[in-house]
Design an enzyme around this catalytic site. Sequence first.
Site, PDB file in Angstrom:
ATOM      1  N   SER A   1      -4.590   6.849  13.770  1.00  0.00           N
ATOM      2  CA  SER A   1      -5.636   7.749  14.265  1.00  0.00           C
ATOM      3  C   SER A   1      -5.832   8.845  13.226  1.00  0.00           C
ATOM      4  O   SER A   1      -4.856   9.316  12.608  1.00  0.00           O
ATOM      5  CB  SER A   1      -5.200   8.375  15.599  1.00  0.00           C
ATOM      6  OG  SER A   1      -5.135   7.365  16.585  1.00  0.00           O
TER       7      SER A   1
ATOM      8  N   SER B   1      -4.719  -0.037  -5.570  1.00  0.00           N
ATOM      9  CA  SER B   1      -5.252  -0.905  -4.511  1.00  0.00           C
ATOM     10  C   SER B   1      -5.194  -2.349  -5.000  1.00  0.00           C
ATOM     11  O   SER B   1      -5.921  -2.742  -5.926  1.00  0.00           O
ATOM     12  CB  SER B   1      -6.705  -0.528  -4.193  1.00  0.00           C
ATOM     13  OG  SER B   1      -7.278  -1.518  -3.345  1.00  0.00           O
TER      14      SER B   1
ATOM     15  N   HIS C   1       0.830  -1.209   0.000  1.00  0.00           N
ATOM     16  CA  HIS C   1       0.000   0.000   0.000  1.00  0.00           C
ATOM     17  C   HIS C   1       0.862   1.257   0.000  1.00  0.00           C
ATOM     18  O   HIS C   1       0.607   2.209  -0.727  1.00  0.00           O
ATOM     19  CB  HIS C   1      -0.915  -0.013   1.239  1.00  0.00           C
ATOM     20  CG  HIS C   1      -1.811   1.180   1.331  1.00  0.00           C
ATOM     21  ND1 HIS C   1      -2.877   1.398   0.488  1.00  0.00           N
ATOM     22  CD2 HIS C   1      -1.763   2.281   2.141  1.00  0.00           C
ATOM     23  CE1 HIS C   1      -3.463   2.534   0.790  1.00  0.00           C
ATOM     24  NE2 HIS C   1      -2.805   3.116   1.773  1.00  0.00           N
TER      25      HIS C   1
ATOM     26  N   GLY D   1      -2.196   9.433  -8.392  1.00  0.00           N
ATOM     27  CA  GLY D   1      -3.255   8.432  -8.247  1.00  0.00           C
ATOM     28  C   GLY D   1      -2.933   7.443  -7.165  1.00  0.00           C
ATOM     29  O   GLY D   1      -2.125   7.733  -6.269  1.00  0.00           O
ATOM     30  N   ASN D   2      -3.532   6.263  -7.268  1.00  0.00           N
ATOM     31  CA  ASN D   2      -3.487   5.304  -6.151  1.00  0.00           C
ATOM     32  C   ASN D   2      -3.659   3.903  -6.708  1.00  0.00           C
ATOM     33  O   ASN D   2      -4.341   3.711  -7.727  1.00  0.00           O
ATOM     34  CB  ASN D   2      -4.658   5.681  -5.223  1.00  0.00           C
ATOM     35  CG  ASN D   2      -4.830   4.730  -4.070  1.00  0.00           C
ATOM     36  OD1 ASN D   2      -5.661   3.824  -4.125  1.00  0.00           O
ATOM     37  ND2 ASN D   2      -4.013   4.909  -3.048  1.00  0.00           N
TER      38      ASN D   2
ATOM     39  N   HIS E   1     -10.338   3.123  -0.241  1.00  0.00           N
ATOM     40  CA  HIS E   1     -10.373   2.677   1.153  1.00  0.00           C
ATOM     41  C   HIS E   1     -11.215   1.400   1.182  1.00  0.00           C
ATOM     42  O   HIS E   1     -12.175   1.281   1.928  1.00  0.00           O
ATOM     43  CB  HIS E   1     -10.971   3.774   2.054  1.00  0.00           C
ATOM     44  CG  HIS E   1     -10.181   3.979   3.311  1.00  0.00           C
ATOM     45  ND1 HIS E   1     -10.741   4.148   4.540  1.00  0.00           N
ATOM     46  CD2 HIS E   1      -8.838   4.007   3.529  1.00  0.00           C
ATOM     47  CE1 HIS E   1      -9.809   4.298   5.476  1.00  0.00           C
ATOM     48  NE2 HIS E   1      -8.623   4.210   4.885  1.00  0.00           N
TER      49      HIS E   1
ATOM     50  N   ARG F   1      -7.372  15.316   3.557  1.00  0.00           N
ATOM     51  CA  ARG F   1      -6.106  15.775   4.158  1.00  0.00           C
ATOM     52  C   ARG F   1      -4.975  15.814   3.137  1.00  0.00           C
ATOM     53  O   ARG F   1      -4.084  16.662   3.194  1.00  0.00           O
ATOM     54  CB  ARG F   1      -5.748  14.899   5.354  1.00  0.00           C
ATOM     55  CG  ARG F   1      -6.621  15.131   6.581  1.00  0.00           C
ATOM     56  CD  ARG F   1      -6.016  14.545   7.845  1.00  0.00           C
ATOM     57  NE  ARG F   1      -5.800  13.095   7.717  1.00  0.00           N
ATOM     58  CZ  ARG F   1      -6.757  12.174   7.863  1.00  0.00           C
ATOM     59  NH1 ARG F   1      -7.997  12.574   8.117  1.00  0.00           N
ATOM     60  NH2 ARG F   1      -6.501  10.888   7.763  1.00  0.00           N
TER      61      ARG F   1
ATOM     62  N   TYR G   1       4.205   0.774  -3.105  1.00  0.00           N
ATOM     63  CA  TYR G   1       3.881   0.491  -4.520  1.00  0.00           C
ATOM     64  C   TYR G   1       4.909  -0.468  -5.131  1.00  0.00           C
ATOM     65  O   TYR G   1       5.251  -0.383  -6.320  1.00  0.00           O
ATOM     66  CB  TYR G   1       3.864   1.806  -5.341  1.00  0.00           C
ATOM     67  CG  TYR G   1       2.716   2.739  -4.996  1.00  0.00           C
ATOM     68  CD1 TYR G   1       2.802   3.600  -3.896  1.00  0.00           C
ATOM     69  CD2 TYR G   1       1.543   2.748  -5.742  1.00  0.00           C
ATOM     70  CE1 TYR G   1       1.751   4.443  -3.567  1.00  0.00           C
ATOM     71  CE2 TYR G   1       0.476   3.598  -5.410  1.00  0.00           C
ATOM     72  CZ  TYR G   1       0.593   4.446  -4.318  1.00  0.00           C
ATOM     73  OH  TYR G   1      -0.464   5.266  -3.971  1.00  0.00           O
TER      74      TYR G   1
END
Lengths: 82, 82, 674, 225
Positions: free
Chosen positions: C324, C551, C54, C548-549, C105, C126, C57
């Site tokens: 958190s 998953s 995660h 980008g991301n 997520h 964030r 990469y």
Amino acid sequence: SAVARVAVDVMLKSEVLDPQGQAVLGAIKRLGHSQVRSVRQGKHFEIELEGAVDDDALALVREIAATLLSNPVIEDYVVRVD
Amino acid sequence: SAVARVAVDVMLKSEVLDPQGQAVLGAIKRLGHSQVRSVRQGKHFEIELEGAVDDDALALVREIAATLLSNPVIEDYVVRVD
Amino acid sequence: MTDTVEQAVRTADLALPYRELGLTDDEFARICDILGRRPTSCELAMYSVLWSEHCSYKSSRVHLRQFAEKIPPSASGILLAGMGANAGVVDVGDGYAVTFKVESHNHPSFVEPYQGAATGVGGIVRDILAMGARPIAVMDSLRFGPLEAADTSRVLPGVVAGIGGYGNCLGLPNIGGEIAFDSCYAGNPLVNALCVGVLRRDAIQRAEAVGPGKAVVLFGARTGRDGIGGASVLASATFDENASHRRPSVQVGDPFTEKLLIECCLELFEAGVVDGIQDLGAAGLSCATAELASAGGAGMDVELDAVPLRDESLAPEEILMSESQERMCAIVKPQHLPRFFEICEKWDVPATVIGQVTDTGRLRVRWHGELVADVPPRSLAHEGPVYQRPMREPTDRMTLRASDPSTLPRPTTPDELRSTVLKLIASPDLADKTWATEQYDRYVLGNTVLAMPDDAGVLRLADDSRRGIALSLDGNGRFARLDPYLGAQLALCEAYRNVAVTGARPLAVTNCLNFGSPENPEVMWQFAEAVRGLADACVALDVPVTGGNVSFYNQTGDVPVHPTPVVGVLGVFDDVTTRVPIGFRHAGEVVVLLGETREEFGGSAWAHVVHGHLGGIPPRVDFDAERSLAALMNELSRRRLISSAHDVSDGGLSQALVESCLRWGQGVRVRLHG
Amino acid sequence: GDPRIGIVVFPGSLDDRDAARAVRAAGAQPVMLWHKAPDLLGVDAVILPGGFSYGDYLRAGAIARFSPVMEAVVDAARRGMPVLGICNGFQILCEAHLLPGALIRNAHRHFRCVDQPLRVENTSTAWTTGYTKGARIVVPSKHGEGRYVADDRTLAELEANGRVVVRYLERNPNGSLHDIAGITNEAGNVVGLMPHPEHAIDTLTGPSTDGLGFFVSLVRSMVPA
């Protein structure tokens, strides 16, 4: 016929963040009640069942509490006879 | 120093419609528990104060419950020592 | 008994549970090489999560490089910050810059739908804030198992309520997205959240710690045992007596604290007291400090004792790993600290100095005065393992392509056509989604020009300007399952077209690539093809990828989800009052179909809904046609020659006509020539 | 000069900028009032904007009611200053007992954002003189705890004295008794409503301009004819 009245309190697990409790504590402190140390907020259920408050009734309420009223991932529950 | 632990339950007045309680009752009935007659959902607070559980502590919690934790227009509250 | 650096040197051959933390033997050996000794339990915790798939990469980097190598011509003119930053930043004119990104997520949303989705929104917001921007809108792309599946009735309401609950409380309008259903997503919901923010083009914040002596300030919520996962194994591994109750817990979000954090950060940026900033997301404090120190090419000393805790019993490993929510880490000049704390005080945001920037080139962490970590930050944040995973074409690829949908029986009589249309519009993917989208506030901030069900979300950038932006978030699973290269390109074309149809000029791209396990060669082949397709399409359409991301591990057992590239496209309006909504508005208007219709049913909604069929090849991609359509729509809208327009995609012309009628309750009469 | 209208900003206020935009559009000057100060800075009227004042924990508006600025708002309201509570603002006014009844969780238990038809039934309050009686307006309504409830005596009093300012038409979005969307106090200077007039001032970003009337009415009553 008799009516059994059973209460269930569902609270967040202790290590899980409780933003509501913190907000209420902040408000209480601003009202000047400094001797209050902590506040936790959860849900309160009052359940009425047919018949007397016997083991079966309590077992049923416990099952309902575990499956429906609370989310076991983040919450614990307590069953109390009123 | 001693810590007093006091619980407050805040419930909607009976004449105010409680859709959350009815939704829970509906789900319970669909699970086949026909002996459950009614469910009412409210808020449960667990408050910790400095010092012992004496009359002053209970009076303070009652005042907080009446002014902040509940809205007298629509809710009643009960104070309980844990 | 804390495992210190000194301890590590003395007990070189102490067995550490690195496999339970997801590290391979080679990775562990490499860590020992880097440090010249065995790692302490804190160091092991940091490497285990920063070298996870995660964060590092490691299986996708070799492929993602294409986005930096294949650069569209327009990129240099508009990209102000690219791939490396938290989120790409695009120049949209008039001194404005826009930053936007989509992130997944997925796994947390399966475990606890409400909080998983809520913290997904909080996290992406964030990222945008850390670029120095005011977040101005969110979107969400959701995929669930079959609508009638038992578990869907647990996951779906929780996710929608979580996105609404968090986003609404933050005061960010939700301006669009998508909801789709397929059996492959049962047990593997996909929750991709996008956030867009606006800033002055000269006010970009950097995620780097430069300048020895500057303070490292942690501010926002207190640190608890949220989402700690493996580290608790470590904590108990250090033979802590009350390890028994250490259960890894779900991340829980507090949108009210995040709202304060947003206002506080923006005031801090305005006051010029922030020299570097990073949000605390995956891997919490360890990731933020490592990235800030590594990007700054400096060193950093951190005192864990200074971290405000929600639970005093947290072990150092847990403090470093805690996820958190609603926390940020800033780099502040000492003379700016008083003003920094004053602004945090105003917004009731706790802030604490937890360390200092140094010139040692090392990230050193102390606990109770003892050195519990001393590592080169680059090795954690930017030099993780890089894998060239084995790839193999799926064995069923040929049979799938050969199963030609054009042989499927089609409606021939008017009644058959009528029942087919009714069946399509009632299918879960194509049916009206108002029951979900009306749980989102689209109006807050007062700059929303278009939102659901329009083809793209459109926003006015400021009260005193007509400049506007458009955003569309689209993905597909069925096309990419048939052909990942083409499927990824079709996802981009759909988002590109959705933006162009409103009259905006498409500018830039973000993406979230949802796939199964990278250790499955067939999945890895699909991933490589999808990335290659998307990179080629970005060049062909001249819209650069800004970030980008990825998953991975979206699978049940070893059955992966469809390869699901989700693509977000940002467009710009010089005059947002020229935007074009969907929906037939006035009787007598003429309906014009633009573009060429071909006999293409591979992966179509019709084949899926009516025949439960998935096979053949996806529709052809024609980049020149897409670009000329976009140019045409831009000119038609600027000259205000059209009252509405709608893209033709899932469900084809039939669905486009139905949606256009339903929008304002109008009818339409269509003649099909030939 | 132009009338100065205060807009109270709580930590969780969200539609405060929108309220300021509407005030400017009506030709007045918005003055942002931070919740920590018990001082209205000499404004001519006050707006409690929409949002989740304290994250709406405990009850919507329950905590905001105790913030320092509210002491000044309650005094000013008692002395006749025009006060408008929008959505969360309406909840705060009820919690502060400036308006009767309470707003609780929507009957369908979801947050809902819709363009809501309303009928304006009282056009003599400080905030509604610009409307014609019985006018149908369409204004965004977006909330999760907007179901208005009160005991029968209060409901009867509100209806008898024409103190229902706006009523939901066609579809009741939350289960409010008597389809009540907004009410006023006896003096007609304090008005609270759940829908958001500040989001219906420009057809580019809202369903209509029907909301402007709330702000223009106030400004007109300030500026000597």
